[in-house]
Design a protein around this motif. Structure first.
Motif, short mmCIF file in Angstrom:
data_model
loop_
_atom_site.label_atom_id
_atom_site.label_comp_id
_atom_site.label_asym_id
_atom_site.label_seq_id
_atom_site.Cartn_x
_atom_site.Cartn_y
_atom_site.Cartn_z
N HIS A 112 -19.64 67.11 76.61
CA HIS A 112 -18.43 67.60 75.94
C HIS A 112 -18.62 69.05 75.51
N LEU A 113 -17.81 69.92 76.04
CA LEU A 113 -17.79 71.32 75.61
C LEU A 113 -16.57 71.44 74.70
N VAL A 122 -22.18 74.97 72.41
CA VAL A 122 -23.07 74.62 73.50
C VAL A 122 -24.43 74.26 72.91
N ILE A 123 -25.03 73.20 73.42
CA ILE A 123 -26.37 72.82 72.98
C ILE A 123 -27.39 73.40 73.96
N THR A 124 -28.38 74.08 73.42
CA THR A 124 -29.49 74.61 74.21
C THR A 124 -30.79 74.02 73.65
N ASP A 125 -31.88 74.24 74.34
CA ASP A 125 -33.17 73.78 73.81
C ASP A 125 -33.52 74.51 72.51
N ALA A 126 -32.98 75.70 72.30
CA ALA A 126 -33.24 76.48 71.08
C ALA A 126 -32.33 76.07 69.93
N GLY A 127 -31.28 75.30 70.20
CA GLY A 127 -30.37 74.87 69.15
C GLY A 127 -28.92 74.96 69.57
N LEU A 128 -28.05 75.03 68.58
CA LEU A 128 -26.61 75.06 68.81
C LEU A 128 -26.14 76.51 68.91
N THR A 149 -28.33 66.48 72.11
CA THR A 149 -27.95 66.06 73.45
C THR A 149 -26.44 66.01 73.66
N GLU A 150 -25.67 65.80 72.62
CA GLU A 150 -24.21 65.71 72.76
C GLU A 150 -23.57 66.12 71.46
N LEU A 151 -22.29 66.50 71.52
CA LEU A 151 -21.62 66.92 70.29
C LEU A 151 -20.18 66.48 70.25
N ALA A 152 -19.65 66.51 69.03
CA ALA A 152 -18.24 66.29 68.76
C ALA A 152 -17.87 67.23 67.62
N VAL A 153 -16.60 67.53 67.51
CA VAL A 153 -16.16 68.46 66.47
C VAL A 153 -14.98 67.88 65.71
N GLU A 155 -12.16 69.61 62.44
CA GLU A 155 -11.60 70.93 62.09
C GLU A 155 -12.62 71.85 61.44
N GLU A 156 -13.61 71.29 60.75
CA GLU A 156 -14.55 72.11 60.00
C GLU A 156 -16.00 72.00 60.44
N MET A 157 -16.39 70.90 61.08
CA MET A 157 -17.79 70.64 61.35
C MET A 157 -18.05 70.40 62.84
N VAL A 158 -19.30 70.62 63.21
CA VAL A 158 -19.79 70.25 64.53
C VAL A 158 -20.83 69.16 64.29
N TRP A 159 -20.71 68.07 64.99
CA TRP A 159 -21.63 66.94 64.88
C TRP A 159 -22.45 66.88 66.16
#
Length: 178
Positions: A112-113, A122-128, A149-153, A155-159
């Motif tokens: 998920h982008l 975007v998730i990288t090996d160095a972080g978000l 490995t994966e993310l969701a958003v 309105e205010e946060m990135v998980w």
């Protein structure tokens, strides 16, 4: 009472053939976008339930997961030929033209982008990493403390989830804090 079952054919509204092993999905107000393992992004017209065009991404040389729609663009990825991680591609949703090619070393398993707080994440090996859509420039990575490995958003946060670490972390992008 016994649960009743209904045949899929009675509920299915459409079945759309998409070649190339369809995988990730994203949508805007006019189209459904399908990322395939063959390296294409198929564009489906929901009104006709047909693939109306497809965009090559150059990803046929290796598996690259990821698709999103944000800031008037389709975002996907292509394996970096050097093996340093995946490039993020920004595509025009009408023509499929590559508007930007960003060598941010995206993890290949992030599907998920998503956009939040004025950035594509975007998730990288160095972080978000947040990508500024106005400049197509990535921000410095934010150390997550886990291998994301994966993310969701919202309105205010990135998980961000981490399969390997068995954790979910909440990131406040405005404060750049985990």
């Amino acid at each position: 009472p016994e649960p009743s079952s209904v045949a899929m054919a009675e509920r299915q509204r459409a079945k759309i053939a998409v070649s190339g092993n369809p995988d990730w999905l994203a949508a805007d107000d006019t189209s459904l976008y399908v990322k395939t393992d063959s390296g294409m992004v198929a564009v489906v017209d929901p009104a006709s339930n047909r693939v109306v065009r497809s965009f090559p991404t150059g990803a046929a040389g290796g598996l690259c997961q990821g698709l999103g729609v944000a800031f008037g663009s389709v975002w996907t990825c292509s394996p970096d030929p050097s093996g340093a991680g995946d490039e993020v591609l920004r595509l025009d949703p009408r023509s499929g033209k590559v508007l930007a090619r960003l060598p941010v070393a995206k993890r290949p398993d992030q599907g998920h982008l998503e956009a939040a707080a004025g950035r594509l994440w975007v998730i990288t090996d160095a972080g978000l990493v947040g990508i500024d859509p106005a400049t197509n420039q990535p921000d410095p990575p934010l150390d997550l403390g886990v291998a994301g490995t994966e993310l969701a958003v919202d309105e205010e946060m990135v998980w961000v989830s981490s399969v390997g670490d068995g954790a979910v972390v909440r990131v406040d992008p405005a404060a750049r804090a985990v």
